[in-house]
Design a protein around this motif. Structure first.
Motif, PDB file in Angstrom:
ATOM      1  N   GLN A   9      57.484  49.350  14.643  1.00 38.18           N
ATOM      2  CA  GLN A   9      57.068  49.317  16.042  1.00 38.18           C
ATOM      3  C   GLN A   9      55.635  49.835  16.128  1.00 38.18           C
ATOM      4  O   GLN A   9      55.162  50.542  15.219  1.00 38.18           O
ATOM      5  CB  GLN A   9      57.985  50.174  16.917  1.00 38.18           C
ATOM      6  CG  GLN A   9      59.406  49.644  17.056  1.00 38.18           C
ATOM      7  CD  GLN A   9      59.477  48.305  17.790  1.00 38.18           C
ATOM      8  OE1 GLN A   9      58.625  47.994  18.625  1.00 38.18           O
ATOM      9  NE2 GLN A   9      60.490  47.502  17.474  1.00 38.18           N
ATOM     10  N   PRO A  10      54.911  49.508  17.193  1.00 39.81           N
ATOM     11  CA  PRO A  10      53.523  49.950  17.305  1.00 39.81           C
ATOM     12  C   PRO A  10      53.325  51.456  17.158  1.00 39.81           C
ATOM     13  O   PRO A  10      52.311  51.904  16.620  1.00 39.81           O
ATOM     14  CB  PRO A  10      53.125  49.475  18.703  1.00 39.81           C
ATOM     15  CG  PRO A  10      53.968  48.276  18.951  1.00 39.81           C
ATOM     16  CD  PRO A  10      55.280  48.602  18.313  1.00 39.81           C
ATOM     17  N   ASP A  61      49.730  50.956  24.880  1.00 39.70           N
ATOM     18  CA  ASP A  61      51.155  51.225  24.718  1.00 39.70           C
ATOM     19  C   ASP A  61      51.955  49.984  25.077  1.00 39.70           C
ATOM     20  O   ASP A  61      52.433  49.828  26.197  1.00 39.70           O
ATOM     21  CB  ASP A  61      51.559  52.400  25.616  1.00 39.70           C
ATOM     22  CG  ASP A  61      53.008  52.810  25.419  1.00 39.70           C
ATOM     23  OD1 ASP A  61      53.580  52.433  24.371  1.00 39.70           O
ATOM     24  OD2 ASP A  61      53.562  53.487  26.305  1.00 39.70           O
ATOM     25  N   SER A  62      52.103  49.079  24.102  1.00 36.95           N
ATOM     26  CA  SER A  62      52.899  47.867  24.325  1.00 36.95           C
ATOM     27  C   SER A  62      54.380  48.211  24.168  1.00 36.95           C
ATOM     28  O   SER A  62      54.738  49.002  23.289  1.00 36.95           O
ATOM     29  CB  SER A  62      52.504  46.803  23.304  1.00 36.95           C
ATOM     30  OG  SER A  62      53.289  45.656  23.422  1.00 36.95           O
ATOM     31  N   PRO A  63      55.262  47.661  25.012  1.00 33.46           N
ATOM     32  CA  PRO A  63      55.045  46.632  26.034  1.00 33.46           C
ATOM     33  C   PRO A  63      54.698  47.163  27.424  1.00 33.46           C
ATOM     34  O   PRO A  63      54.555  46.386  28.350  1.00 33.46           O
ATOM     35  CB  PRO A  63      56.387  45.921  26.063  1.00 33.46           C
ATOM     36  CG  PRO A  63      57.375  47.014  25.804  1.00 33.46           C
ATOM     37  CD  PRO A  63      56.711  47.926  24.820  1.00 33.46           C
ATOM     38  N   GLU A 105      61.897  36.311  22.223  1.00 31.59           N
ATOM     39  CA  GLU A 105      61.869  37.030  20.948  1.00 31.59           C
ATOM     40  C   GLU A 105      61.700  38.527  21.124  1.00 31.59           C
ATOM     41  O   GLU A 105      62.296  39.320  20.398  1.00 31.59           O
ATOM     42  CB  GLU A 105      60.703  36.539  20.078  1.00 31.59           C
ATOM     43  CG  GLU A 105      60.927  35.247  19.365  1.00 31.59           C
ATOM     44  CD  GLU A 105      59.704  34.866  18.532  1.00 31.59           C
ATOM     45  OE1 GLU A 105      59.685  33.729  18.059  1.00 31.59           O
ATOM     46  OE2 GLU A 105      58.786  35.700  18.373  1.00 31.59           O
ATOM     47  N   SER A 106      60.822  38.915  22.063  1.00 28.28           N
ATOM     48  CA  SER A 106      60.449  40.320  22.120  1.00 28.28           C
ATOM     49  C   SER A 106      59.923  40.700  23.492  1.00 28.28           C
ATOM     50  O   SER A 106      59.237  39.904  24.156  1.00 28.28           O
ATOM     51  CB  SER A 106      59.368  40.608  21.068  1.00 28.28           C
ATOM     52  OG  SER A 106      58.848  41.912  21.212  1.00 28.28           O
ATOM     53  N   GLU A 107      60.207  41.936  23.897  1.00 29.04           N
ATOM     54  CA  GLU A 107      59.659  42.453  25.142  1.00 29.04           C
ATOM     55  C   GLU A 107      58.147  42.659  25.045  1.00 29.04           C
ATOM     56  O   GLU A 107      57.479  42.855  26.060  1.00 29.04           O
ATOM     57  CB  GLU A 107      60.336  43.773  25.501  1.00 29.04           C
ATOM     58  CG  GLU A 107      60.125  44.874  24.472  1.00 29.04           C
ATOM     59  CD  GLU A 107      60.822  46.171  24.844  1.00 29.04           C
ATOM     60  OE1 GLU A 107      61.258  46.289  26.015  1.00 29.04           O
ATOM     61  OE2 GLU A 107      60.922  47.066  23.977  1.00 29.04           O
TER      62      GLU A 107
END
Length: 643
Positions: A9-10, A61-63, A105-107
């Protein structure tokens, strides 16, 4: 364990040292080369944004902070850093990882539209919503210098700059290229900056100044901006943005993670819209991509990971090759022919014409609307323009085609590459709307050639029409072997069966679906059903000879890889209704849905456009096993899974 394997994760990026970040960048590039060599995909753009994407995810800060990638073809690194690393072997495969951002696929993926120059408009709307809700978020839009040639981007910039408190950071990823080198005044302006010998001195001065100065907020912005040092008067790409009132930071070396982070952090802290200008190298770190003159591996099929050599694909010329070569031949005979491209010289095959007739070739950048109206002007001036464009991108310029070309009865030829179901590039790249939109254009002529010979013939005819728009469409698939006609009935090619006496079923195949239509005919014949297969070649306007042929059959079916709603089959059925003909018409085409990515064959099979499915449905209707079909029934039938 590699360092990359520890990044899920980021937030996992936050504690890494400068040395670790450099090592991670190298591992990501090796990972991309390894996997894309096996699946194909957009390699060059992603190799160029490795450090930039790492910096984006360390600063924002994604998402929570929405990230919008223009076109999205440079989002592979973003996918790797947001938990999708292990799915990369499935990239662009059916039910696998999309080649673009995907909300399913992803938030972390906010936008999945894959057409250029739209990111800033999304960012404008998102930021206004954040401001209205009084939330603590920043919207980040990553846009390439190529996408800045699109007018929609400047419409958005005009609005973003006017709203001084919008929480937007615009990152211009400037690599001097879209598919191929970016063109136009904007590109020239940025190129001047990149090639100015003082550029490295400026980068070094900004880097040292920001490192020394413990400043925050607007003071740091002004230092970075170069206002107090007078740098804006020396190197001034910001001039064109300053005229809009847009704050500007840059230029920044896009492969220096520290420098990019500092610039992004200052832009985030500024409290209003800021444009960060980042210089990157497309294909960086992979010599085969860096040295590829055509497009620096913008998008590639499978290739040898070590040498970079493309692996053998389909043999024989592509539709694009046939078109490009024939246009050059016609151009030698007619000096009125000119070519227009919207930043896709090589993908549409117009590079051959450009090499032969550079003064008669015009690349307008990613600006389809402008391309079409400019073509109208060329036609008014006595030229015959040929606009080569992907079928899906013509949607953007429909208004110009309708009112600027057709209403003025101008001879402009539109050549639609990648028409029909294109497959692995996903929903927005399928060219399945053109034959639904174009029938409503008065006077328009449309051809769907079934093979290379018909393409050459249709192109020759198209460029001779000077009082109406003409359209040619062909698929991404390989060109099939020529399919000869048994006979021609007033322009309608009879490919199988006989028109000497009525048969049970008339099968009308359009373009790339002609081989499928022939296969349907063979299956029906094997079941004792007399079937005749025809190709009208020119689908619009509807040939009266086709109506006469259809009226003498028990059932007419049409097969096209365009939307079943409003397509050429529907247009033929409408002609039947207008004339009061009783013969039923059954249309087979693409259902009104956004198709998931996968191979063309897989998608056609899933939506009921295989020869087996069409033959079965036709036989059931002939035998009366099915009640009369309503429009709703047709759409539901198209969407059912194949047996």
């Amino acid at each position: 364990m590699s360092l990359l394997e520890t990044i899920d994760q980021p937030r996992d990026l936050r504690g890494l040292s400068a040395a670790q970040l450099e090592r991670l960048s190298e591992e990501i590039r090796a990972f991309l080369i390894h996997h894309v060599s096996r699946t194909g995909g957009h390699l060059g753009p992603n190799l160029g944004v490795v450090e930039l994407t790492i910096a984006l995810h360390r600063v924002f800060d994604s998402p929570q902070d929405p990230m919008v990638f223009d076109t999205g073809h440079q989002s592979y690194v973003h996918k790797i850093l947001t938990g999708r690393r292990d799915r990369f072997p499935t990239l662009k495969q059916r039910h696998g990882l999309s080649g673009y951002p995907s909300r399913t696929e992803s938030e972390h993926d906010w936008v999945e539209n894959q057409h250029a120059s739209a990111s800033l408009s999304y960012a404008d709307g998102l930021a206004k919503a954040i401001r209205l809700r009084d939330d603590d978020q920043t919207v980040v839009a990553v846009i390439g210098d190529g996408a800045l040639t699109g007018g929609m981007a400047w419409e958005a910039l005009n609005n973003i700059a006017a709203a001084k408190d919008l929480p937007v950071v615009i990152v211009v990823n400037d690599n001097g290229r879209s598919y191929t080198p970016t063109v136009g005044a904007i590109a020239n302006h940025l190129t001047t900056l990149r090639t100015d010998p003082r550029y490295e001195q400026v980068l070094d001065l900004v880097r040292r100044s920001v490192t020394r100065a413990p400043l925050v907020g607007s003071a740091a912005y002004e230092l970075l901006h170069g206002v107090k040092t007078g740098l804006k008067d020396v190197l001034a790409p910001q001039g064109m943005f300053a005229d809009l009132g847009m704050k500007y930071v840059g230029p920044i070396d896009g492969h220096d993670i520290g420098a990019v982070e500092r610039a992004l952090q200052q832009a985030k802290n500024f409290g209003g819209p800021v444009l960060v200008h980042v210089i990157t190298q497309k294909g960086k770190g992979y010599p085969a991509a860096e040295n590829n003159v055509e497009d620096q591996f913008h998008t590639v099929g499978k290739f040898d990971e070590i040498t970079g050599e493309l692996l053998a694909g389909s043999k024989g010329p592509s539709w694009t090759d046939v078109f490009g070569e024939e246009l050059v031949r016609l151009g030698r005979r007619d000096d009125r022919l000119v070519a227009i491209t919207a930043a896709m010289l090589y993908p549409t095959g117009l590079h051959r014409f450009a090499e032969a007739f550079p003064e008669r070739t015009f690349d307008v950048g990613i600006a389809e609307q402008h391309a079409v109206t400019s073509a109208a002007g060329l036609a008014m001036g006595g030229m015959h323009p040929v606009f080569g464009v992907y079928a899906t991108f013509l949607n953007r310029a429909f208004d110009q085609l309708l009112l600027d070309v057709a209403m003025h009865r101008l001879g402009v030829t539109f050549v639609l590459d990648r028409a029909g179901v294109t497959g692995n590039d996903g929903a927005s790249h399928n060219g399945v709307w053109d034959m639904s939109l174009l029938p409503i254009v008065p006077g328009l002529h449309l051809a769907a050639p079934r093979d290379a010979t018909r393409l050459r013939e249709a192109l020759g005819r198209a460029v001779s029409v000077d009082d109406a728009p003409t359209v040619l469409r062909y698929s991404k698939d390989a060109v099939p072997a020529d399919i000869g006609a048994i006979e021609s009935v007033n322009g309608v090619d009879v490919l199988a069966g006989s028109v000497a006496e009525p048969s049970d079923v008339l099968i009308v195949g359009y373009g790339a679906m002609v081989p499928t239509a022939l296969a349907v005919g063979r299956r029906l014949t094997d079941q004792g059903v007399a079937a005749t297969v025809v190709d009208p070649v020119w689908a619009l306007p509807v040939n009266p000879a086709l109506i006469d042929l259809a009226a003498s059959h028990q059932l007419v079916i049409t097969v096209e890889d365009n939307g079943v709603v409003g397509g050429c089959g529907a247009r033929l059925a409408q002609e039947f209704g207008t004339r009061g003909l009783p013969t039923p018409v059954r249309n087979f085409g693409v259902p009104p849905a956004f198709l998931e990515h996968g191979s063309r064959a897989e998608i056609l099979d899933e939506i009921g456009l295989s020869a087996q499915d069409i033959a079965r449905a036709t036989l059931e209707q002939l035998l009366g096993h099915a009640r009369p079909m309503t429009a709703e029934d047709v759409l539901q039938d198209q969407q059912r899974p194949s047996a």
